[in-house]
Design a protein around this motif. Structure first.
Motif, PDB file in Angstrom:
ATOM      1  N   ILE A 143     -29.463 -48.432 -13.850  1.00 34.87           N
ATOM      2  CA  ILE A 143     -28.734 -49.449 -15.164  1.00 34.87           C
ATOM      3  C   ILE A 143     -28.602 -50.554 -15.924  1.00 34.87           C
ATOM      4  CG2 ILE A 143     -26.792 -51.878 -14.240  1.00 34.87           C
ATOM      5  CD1 ILE A 143     -26.718 -50.601 -11.133  1.00 34.87           C
ATOM      6  N   LEU A 144     -29.463 -50.789 -15.972  1.00 38.00           N
ATOM      7  CA  LEU A 144     -30.590 -50.859 -17.599  1.00 38.00           C
ATOM      8  C   LEU A 144     -30.944 -50.633 -18.281  1.00 38.00           C
ATOM      9  CD1 LEU A 144     -33.004 -53.664 -15.658  1.00 38.00           C
ATOM     10  CD2 LEU A 144     -31.059 -54.468 -16.567  1.00 38.00           C
ATOM     11  N   ALA A 145     -30.819 -49.379 -17.850  1.00 36.90           N
ATOM     12  CA  ALA A 145     -31.060 -48.481 -19.069  1.00 36.90           C
ATOM     13  C   ALA A 145     -29.308 -47.732 -20.013  1.00 36.90           C
ATOM     14  CB  ALA A 145     -31.369 -46.501 -18.496  1.00 36.90           C
ATOM     15  N   GLY A 146     -28.202 -48.412 -19.618  1.00 38.72           N
ATOM     16  CA  GLY A 146     -26.856 -47.888 -19.510  1.00 38.72           C
ATOM     17  C   GLY A 146     -26.467 -47.259 -18.774  1.00 38.72           C
ATOM     18  N   GLU A 147     -26.563 -46.614 -18.272  1.00 40.16           N
ATOM     19  CA  GLU A 147     -25.740 -45.761 -17.105  1.00 40.16           C
ATOM     20  C   GLU A 147     -24.001 -46.590 -16.405  1.00 40.16           C
ATOM     21  OE1 GLU A 147     -26.258 -42.550 -17.340  1.00 40.16           O
ATOM     22  OE2 GLU A 147     -27.544 -42.111 -17.543  1.00 40.16           O
ATOM     23  N   VAL A 170     -25.255 -54.933 -19.862  1.00 41.12           N
ATOM     24  CA  VAL A 170     -24.679 -54.157 -18.931  1.00 41.12           C
ATOM     25  C   VAL A 170     -23.192 -54.577 -18.415  1.00 41.12           C
ATOM     26  CG1 VAL A 170     -25.051 -54.396 -16.110  1.00 41.12           C
ATOM     27  CG2 VAL A 170     -27.256 -54.325 -17.744  1.00 41.12           C
ATOM     28  N   ASN A 171     -22.322 -53.021 -18.527  1.00 38.58           N
ATOM     29  CA  ASN A 171     -20.863 -52.950 -17.506  1.00 38.58           C
ATOM     30  C   ASN A 171     -20.798 -54.047 -16.717  1.00 38.58           C
ATOM     31  OD1 ASN A 171     -18.070 -53.301 -17.054  1.00 38.58           O
ATOM     32  ND2 ASN A 171     -18.329 -51.018 -17.440  1.00 38.58           N
ATOM     33  N   MET A 172     -20.212 -55.337 -17.363  1.00 35.83           N
ATOM     34  CA  MET A 172     -20.290 -56.654 -15.551  1.00 35.83           C
ATOM     35  C   MET A 172     -19.189 -56.001 -14.756  1.00 35.83           C
ATOM     36  SD  MET A 172     -23.101 -57.941 -16.342  1.00 35.83           S
ATOM     37  CE  MET A 172     -22.849 -59.071 -14.801  1.00 35.83           C
ATOM     38  N   GLN A 173     -18.601 -55.400 -15.475  1.00 35.27           N
ATOM     39  CA  GLN A 173     -17.330 -55.405 -14.325  1.00 35.27           C
ATOM     40  C   GLN A 173     -17.695 -54.255 -13.452  1.00 35.27           C
ATOM     41  OE1 GLN A 173     -12.844 -53.330 -15.686  1.00 35.27           O
ATOM     42  NE2 GLN A 173     -12.442 -55.027 -14.997  1.00 35.27           N
ATOM     43  N   GLY A 174     -17.799 -52.886 -14.199  1.00 36.41           N
ATOM     44  CA  GLY A 174     -18.823 -52.094 -13.267  1.00 36.41           C
ATOM     45  C   GLY A 174     -20.199 -52.075 -11.954  1.00 36.41           C
ATOM     46  N   LEU A 175     -20.579 -53.305 -12.656  1.00 33.11           N
ATOM     47  CA  LEU A 175     -22.064 -54.198 -12.151  1.00 33.11           C
ATOM     48  C   LEU A 175     -21.361 -54.490 -10.240  1.00 33.11           C
ATOM     49  CD1 LEU A 175     -24.671 -54.214 -11.709  1.00 33.11           C
ATOM     50  CD2 LEU A 175     -24.217 -56.433 -13.107  1.00 33.11           C
ATOM     51  N   LEU A 176     -20.167 -55.407 -11.228  1.00 35.02           N
ATOM     52  CA  LEU A 176     -19.134 -56.169  -9.575  1.00 35.02           C
ATOM     53  C   LEU A 176     -19.140 -54.333  -8.407  1.00 35.02           C
ATOM     54  CD1 LEU A 176     -17.918 -58.319  -8.750  1.00 35.02           C
ATOM     55  CD2 LEU A 176     -16.071 -57.770 -10.147  1.00 35.02           C
TER      56      LEU A 176
END
Length: 392
Positions: free
Chosen positions: A180-184, A256-262
């Motif tokens: 996730i930190l790498a941008g995936e 980081v895409n926070m919506q994706g992280l949610l």
């Protein structure tokens, strides 16, 4: 991850085993290939933060108190200074002076305490501040007590559960977070990582059997449904995933895409409860089939579903209380600042937790009929094709 392991697994049948292998092998291969493809190829570098402070470990040597010139709102340690011997960091072995910590969340310190300091550079030189206690030793003791209790009670099953827990943490720490930190895509990473955890941990914990395979399939199907429902809910309710300074900083600093992280958090969070329900349902159907050999698929499904309803009723309450407990400080703050209950419930912070709870519950509800139906079909089919086979 957990549910009781059945005394009698689903009956063994070579043909059914081949079918199960034909289904699970491609899923395992695809999951492994996806992990290899998405695995971060480089070390994640953390960008330098303006004004960031270095962290050191130290031990309180002495405390020198003095009268406070004025009353402090959050008086934790009073006024004065403390001398701290640095035990880890660039200045290891040196003794430095820091003001006594006060304010919200400040640690209450005494001589001999192991503490954490931060240092920052100012025009007048380095400034040290005590910000927390060290907890590493205490956490290791707590983890050792947990492991000993689990192995002492669960014996071999407890030991395999520990290995399963290690796999879970390994996947999260070495694959999910770095990727996730790498941008995936956080959601894609969560799906692949959760599938890897389910495939590995369930077989490791409960053994290679048709009953476990049924539980794995039920988990993956319900898990996929949970992912779809969470994506729909987050999009429809316009949730951004940014609800505090930490999430905002993570989005800005690491892109980081926070919506994706949610979405990823909802998916991963639901997995732990899903596998509990699916393993229990597969085990229940196997037990009922062993106790009542005359039961057909319909009778097994009905009996298993009755148990599943009771299980869901208790698990749902657990989910709601878990999310409410973790968000209690924020919930209290929001209610204190708003008079309308409707406003409180529709606030993004609370709405985000409601979505977690509701979507997770819908995934659990779907897991019961899906897993129970699969288990009933497998158990009865195995008994029909090989009536002499004993459950094992």
């Amino acid at each position: 991850m957990g549910a009781h392991h059945p005394r009698h697994a689903a009956p063994t049948n070579r043909r059914l085993r081949r079918i199960a292998a034909a289904i699970m092998a491609p899923i395992a291969v695809i999951t492994l290939a996806a992990m290899i493809w998405l695995w971060p190829s480089e070390d994640i570098s953390v960008p330098e933060q303006p004004g960031s402070a270095d962290q050191l470990n130290g031990e309180i040597v002495s405390i020198e108190r003095e009268p406070c010139p004025q009353q402090l709102e959050e008086d934790v340690n009073g006024c004065g200074t403390t001398r701290v011997k640095i035990t880890k960091g660039d200045a290891e072995g040196e003794t430095v002076t820091a003001p006594l910590p006060n304010g919200p969340g400040a640690p209450q310190i005494a001589e001999g305490d192991q503490v954490v300091l931060i240092t920052s550079t100012t025009p007048d030189g380095d400034v040290f501040s005590v910000v927390d206690h060290q907890r590493g030793k205490g956490l290791w003791i707590l983890a050792a007590a947990f492991a000993l209790a689990l192995v002492a009670f669960g014996r071999l099953r407890g030991l395999t559960a520990l290995f399963g827990l290690a796999v879970t943490f390994g996947v999260l720490l070495f694959f999910v977070v770095p990727a996730i930190l790498a941008g995936e895509s956080p959601l894609l990473i969560a799906i692949v990582g959760s599938a890897a955890i389910a495939l590995t941990v369930l077989y490791l914990t409960h053994g290679f059997s048709l009953s476990t395979t049924v539980a794995v399939l039920g988990t993956l199907i319900s898990f996929a449904l949970t992912g779809v429902l969470s994506a729909i809910a987050v999009s429809a309710l316009h949730l951004t995933g940014i609800v505090d300074d930490i999430s905002a900083s993570l989005g800005l600093t690491h892109s980081v895409n926070m919506q994706g992280l949610l979405l990823a958090g909802i998916v991963i969070g639901s997995l732990g409860v899903l596998d509990d329900v699916t393993v229990t349902q597969a085990a229940t159907v196997a037990e009922v089939a062993h106790a009542n050999p005359a039961y057909g698929v319909r009778e097994l499904y009905r009996a298993g579903t009755r148990v599943g309803r009771s299980h869901i009723a208790s698990v749902v309450n657990t989910i709601i209380l878990a999310y409410a407990g973790s968000s209690l400080p924020l919930l209290i703050l929001i209610i204190a600042n708003n008079e309308s209950v409707g406003t409180v419930l529709t606030d993004q912070i609370v709405a985000q937790e409601i979505v977690r709870s509701v979507v997770g519950t819908l995934g659990l509800v779907a897991a019961v009929p899906v897993t129970t139906a699969l288990a009933a079909l497998v158990v009865r089919r195995a008994a029909t094709e090989d009536p002499t086979t004993e459950p094992h």
